[in-house]
Scaffold this active site. Structure first.
Site, mmCIF file in Angstrom:
data_model
loop_
_atom_site.group_PDB
_atom_site.id
_atom_site.type_symbol
_atom_site.label_atom_id
_atom_site.label_comp_id
_atom_site.label_asym_id
_atom_site.label_seq_id
_atom_site.Cartn_x
_atom_site.Cartn_y
_atom_site.Cartn_z
ATOM 1 N N ARG A 189 1.042 38.724 2.386
ATOM 2 C CA ARG A 189 0.498 38.278 3.672
ATOM 3 C C ARG A 189 1.458 37.296 4.340
ATOM 4 O O ARG A 189 1.650 37.344 5.556
ATOM 5 C CB ARG A 189 -0.874 37.642 3.474
ATOM 6 C CG ARG A 189 -1.953 38.629 3.070
ATOM 7 C CD ARG A 189 -3.314 37.977 2.971
ATOM 8 N NE ARG A 189 -3.860 37.675 4.284
ATOM 9 C CZ ARG A 189 -4.981 36.987 4.492
ATOM 10 N NH1 ARG A 189 -5.659 36.502 3.458
ATOM 11 N NH2 ARG A 189 -5.425 36.754 5.721
ATOM 12 N N CYS A 246 -4.312 28.477 4.439
ATOM 13 C CA CYS A 246 -4.475 29.789 3.807
ATOM 14 C C CYS A 246 -4.966 30.753 4.876
ATOM 15 O O CYS A 246 -4.520 30.680 6.015
ATOM 16 C CB CYS A 246 -5.431 29.702 2.619
ATOM 17 S SG CYS A 246 -7.083 29.109 3.063
#
Length: 291
Positions: A189, A246
């Site tokens: 990611r 995050c």
């Protein structure tokens, strides 16, 4: 205030067993939650709790009890910090008191339990621990579980928010330039190779990849404090002030927990990538480097 595991935010299954048998047992909060990527066909977290949990543990719904409703694009992200009054009311319903220890746990690697730990500390509770290895570690130790759901309790905890530092999107951008901004998501990611839920792939320019998966061993327990310290110092922590983000501010709390276990302070960007990526005016990097 007396704590069960002085100097560490973690408590082992054996230590928790002793604490529960003491004259001052902790409140237990079960914070199991299906994060992004969990199998949709499996049981829900609430169903897993009803099938078995630590005796006396109250189930905490992360979306309802530990977050406000998702914000508008560019505002707050998928898991904004909860309203302090609503958060306090939920904690009191679970028996949380200002002078009573709290132990939180989830199914294993403590990703969602860390969110409860961080929020309680942020709101001013002084005695909160995370069960290292979570429910899996408790089972592995051969300790008892139950399907009996405890009655609501009456605690007296009143949040005093702001006891742990946070930063907004502008602050995160500045932090990436002048300090150390850690991206706690998976490397895939971070590099922009995949994005399962948020509007754009990539990372905040200047952020350094530090997946939370590297905080724990194969058994889901945190790596020793010395190993965690070596990991984070190799990334620049200690030399520069550190902030963490995050996907939506949940697993970043796991990173802050690991940093705390290593003796290194850190600041949370609560909106995280879900907030940043939904604002088209914010730049995105898609390389395997911080820039």
């Amino acid at each position: 205030m007396t704590t069960y595991n002085e100097g560490s935010p973690l408590i082992s299954a054996a230590e928790l067993r002793e604490a529960l048998a003491s004259a001052r047992p902790p409140v237990l909060l079960d914070v199991r939650h299906q994060l992004v990527g969990a199998a949709a066909s499996g049981p829900t977290a609430a169903e897993e709790y009803r099938e078995g949990h630590l005796p006396g543990a109250h189930f905490v719904d992360l979306d309802r009890d530990l977050a406000a409703p998702p914000g508008a694009p560019g505002q707050g992200g998928r898991h904004p910090l909860p309203d302090p009054e609503r958060f306090g009311a939920a904690m009191r319903r679970f028996g949380v008191g200002a002078d009573r220890p709290v132990v939180v746990y989830d199914g294993g690697p403590s990703l969602s339990a860390a969110r409860a730990w961080w929020l309680l500390c942020w709101a001013g509770h002084l005695d909160v621990r995370v069960l290292d290895g979570g429910y899996a570690a408790w089972l592995a130790a051969g300790l008892p579980v139950t399907a009996e759901v405890p009655a609501p309790e009456e605690g007296d905890f009143k949040p005093a928010p702001g006891q742990l530092p946070t930063v907004d999107a502008d602050g995160a951008a500045a932090w990436a330039r002048s300090g150390l901004l850690l991206d706690a998501r998976s490397g895939e990611r971070y590099r922009g190779e995949t994005e399962p839920v948020d509007p754009r792939a990539g990372h905040i320019p200047g952020a350094v990849s530090a997946p939370t998966s590297e905080n724990v061993g194969p058994d889901g327990r945190f790596r020793p404090a010395a190993e965690l310290a070596a990991r984070f110092r190799a990334l620049g922590a200690g030399e520069r002030e550190t902030a963490v983000y995050c996907g939506s501010g949940v697993t970043a709390a796991h990173q802050i927990l690991a940093l705390e276990a290593a003796g290194l302070p850190a600041t949370l960007y609560p909106g995280s990538w879900s907030e940043w990526s939904s604002d088209a005016s914010r730049p995105v990097a898609v390389t395997d480097q911080p820039g």
